[in-house]
Scaffold this active site. Structure first.
Site, mmCIF file in Angstrom:
data_model
loop_
_atom_site.group_PDB
_atom_site.id
_atom_site.type_symbol
_atom_site.label_atom_id
_atom_site.label_comp_id
_atom_site.label_asym_id
_atom_site.label_seq_id
_atom_site.Cartn_x
_atom_site.Cartn_y
_atom_site.Cartn_z
ATOM 1 C CG HIS A 51 0.405 -33.329 119.360
ATOM 2 N ND1 HIS A 51 0.525 -34.621 118.915
ATOM 3 C CD2 HIS A 51 1.662 -32.915 119.656
ATOM 4 C CE1 HIS A 51 1.797 -34.985 118.952
ATOM 5 N NE2 HIS A 51 2.508 -33.966 119.396
ATOM 6 C CG ASP A 103 -2.025 -36.985 118.545
ATOM 7 O OD1 ASP A 103 -1.787 -37.127 119.757
ATOM 8 O OD2 ASP A 103 -1.555 -36.047 117.856
HETATM 9 ZN ZN LIG Z 1 4.577 -38.077 118.541
HETATM 10 ZN ZN LIG Z 2 5.045 -35.790 116.068
#
Ligand SMILES: [Zn+2]
Ligand SMILES: [Zn+2]
Length: 583
Positions: A400, A226
């Site tokens: 995130h 990510d």
């Molecule tokens: Zn996502």
């Molecule tokens: Zn997500």
């Protein structure tokens, strides 16, 4: 020429048997391989954009799909969502063995109703992700019998075709998020999904560092990680700290409180529930999304609110202002969502009063700033006190990983090859640069459609397949030609001319011209009269090829005359539609 020998973008030689790379010390490393790729990876979405995540992994002639998401429009052309163009999968539909969901966010599950129209395959996911996915599917007309949902638990391996898959717990802004460890023959691919390292998440399910380290010890061929927050230094922060900040704000309120949040963040919903109970407030959910999320989370045992905590919207009047806490969806200023309607005072269940407090426990997704800022202005005009991330940074943290957490993931897994995912091209390249600086031997930033071929010799870009995004409204596709027309109409407006003619093409009534979105009332009459005169002149002086000109011929002459006139008289170039009526 160097460019004939080397694909400069990806750092691979065009002779596919030879590859080079620079090691962290800057030395050129050349390797040769005669192997054909064991695994191919194709992103249909999510590489080069935030949203629409969908990755196909292909081995032994079978395909596994990781996530199937949507993205949201930033222009107002009447598009609900975009989903990836699934033609690549459709053409290989007999070989697709399943879809695996990393978690239940829309950018990972929202495309399922569109993909499952053309593929009949099982969908694997956590209870929560599948709960949300099935809501979406039922909403779009699927019957429960048509969908094959296969729930998994973290730590339990399952098979899909030639792949063995192990979900590993990661923390994120939604419960039951997973990284996926996908094994095939001697290859181990780890897809992080969306993740962060929250040392003390409210649900007690931190990212399973121990398991990730073990997997790293066993050897990771490829890590897909990510990239969303590659520009953010340090750590993303803990969700529990948001709970404390919200508690401070809400417990100090003397009036009604509205909390705007991404309602898929069940951790936060649960904390707001605890705060409400501690402050003696009852919760009312405004917005379909908030209600769906609470329903699914409750069904999966992730939310356990006492039955008397919730007050339905139509009974809001029975609760005193100081006893009321509203949870509302629509933090991005979506026009039909609860928060927007509250800001315009058009919500059927509630009108806020001066001194009421709105807490926006969210961030503004890039592109949505104007809508959010308009919404906040409306609340301020009503005298509502607005607390948001700018005025109180503690009331939201990202789901995130920031750079320190992204580094941690790489250090735990120590992959041979690194490919950043979930980001714009800037995010992917910056994350790639970061991985290189951490000594990952092979790093490649790729875009949607580029076929990555993984072999024991490393990774390279093979073909490029056609990818794209499909606009939808209310579940149906909107063709690019329709969107183009909408764009043109939005910019230039429309002129409609109606002509009544006889068999020889002579007008039997004066032409009727009207416009929308072109002229203001003051100028309209003069400009339209002038344009009609020009149409009459053009048609009477035009030497048609035959005695009896076709409708098409008449329409073309009239259309040109209208366009020329409006351009000359008003410098406008609206879309022009001509109707011919025969008498
Ligand atoms: Zn996502
Ligand atoms: Zn997500």
């Amino acid at each position: 020429m160097l460019k004939d020998l080397v694909d400069l973008k990806h750092g691979v030689l065009l002779d596919r048997a030879i590859r080079f790379r620079f090691n962290p010390k800057g030395h050129l490393i050349v390797t040769q391989s005669s192997e054909s790729p064991a695994i191919r990876l194709v992103a249909l979405g999510g590489l080069g954009e935030i949203g629409m995540n969908c990755l196909a992994i292909e081995a032994a002639g079978k395909l596994l799909v990781i996530d199937c998401g949507v993205s949201f429009p930033h222009t107002d052309l009447g598009v609900d969502v975009y989903h990836p163009d699934f033609s690549y999968l459709e053409r290989r539909r007999d070989r697709v063995v399943g879809i695996v969901l990393t978690h239940g966010h829309e950018d990972h599950i929202g495309g399922l109703p569109y993909l499952l129209r053309v593929l009949d395959v099982p969908v694997h996911g956590s209870c929560h992700a599948l709960g949300l996915a099935s809501e979406r599917l039922l909403e779009r007309g699927f019957s429960p019998r048509q969908i094959r949902l296969m729930p998994f638990s973290v730590g339990q391996r399952f098979e899909a075709g030639p792949f063995s898959i192990e979900p590993v717990r990661v923390s994120h802004s939604i419960p039951e998020a997973c990284a996926l460890v996908i094994r095939h023959q001697r290859f181990t691919i780890v897809h992080t999904g969306d993740f962060k390292f929250d040392p003390d998440p409210p649900d007690g399910h931190a990212t399973d560092e121990e398991r990730l380290r073990q997997i790293g010890d066993e050897g990771v061929s490829l890590l897909l990680s990510d990239s969303t927050n590659i520009d953010a230094e340090g750590m993303s922060g803990s969700e529990r700290s948001v709970g404390r900040a919200l508690s401070d704000v809400i417990s100090a309120c003397e009036t009604r409180v509205v909390v705007g949040l991404f309602s898929s963040n069940v951790h936060r919903l649960r904390m707001v529930g605890e705060i409400a109970q501690a402050c003696g407030r009852k919760i009312t959910l405004l917005g379909r999304s908030a209600q769906t999320q609470v329903r699914v989370a409750t069904r999966c045992g992730l939310l356990n609110w006492p039955s008397d905590l919730l007050i339905p919207p139509d009974l809001l009047g029975s609760v005193g202002q100081r006893q009321s806490l509203i949870i509302a969806s629509g933090t991005q200023g979506e026009p039909m969502a609860a928060l927007s309607r509250l800001s315009f005072q058009t919500h059927p269940a509630l009108t806020l009063a001066p001194k009421d407090v709105l807490v926006l426990s969210s961030r503004v997704i890039p592109g949505n700033d104007p809508a959010v800022s308009r919404m906040i202005s409306n609340f301020i005009r009503q005298g509502v006190s607005v607390v948001h991330r700018v005025t109180n940074p503690s009331i939201h943290v990202s789901g995130h990983a920031h750079r320190d957490e992204q580094r941690r993931m790489i250090e735990l897994l120590r992959p041979s090859v690194f490919v950043p995912v979930h980001g714009t091209l800037h995010h992917l390249h910056r994350h790639a640069e970061f991985a290189r600086s951490l000594g990952v031997p092979t790093v490649m930033a790729a875009e949607n459609g580029e076929v990555l071929e993984l072999s024991s010799g490393g990774i390279r870009v093979g073909d490029v397949v056609e990818v794209g995004k499909i606009a939808t409204y209310n579940g149906d596709e909107l063709l690019p030609s329709v969107l183009k027309q909408r764009e043109y109409l939005g910019r230039h407006g429309v002129a409609v001319l109606t002509l009544a003619i006889d068999a020889r093409g002579r007008m039997i009534f004066p032409p009727w011209l009207s416009t929308r979105g072109v002229l203001d009332d003051m100028e309209e009459r003069d400009v339209l009269n002038g344009a009609v005169e020009n149409v009459v002149k053009a048609l009477s002086s035009w030497s048609f090829s035959e005695q009896n000109p076709s409708d098409q011929e008449v329409m073309e002459v009239a259309e040109r005359a209208v366009q020329r006139s409006l351009d000359g008289l008003s410098s406008r170039r609206p879309m022009t539609i001509v109707h011919v009526v025969r008498a």
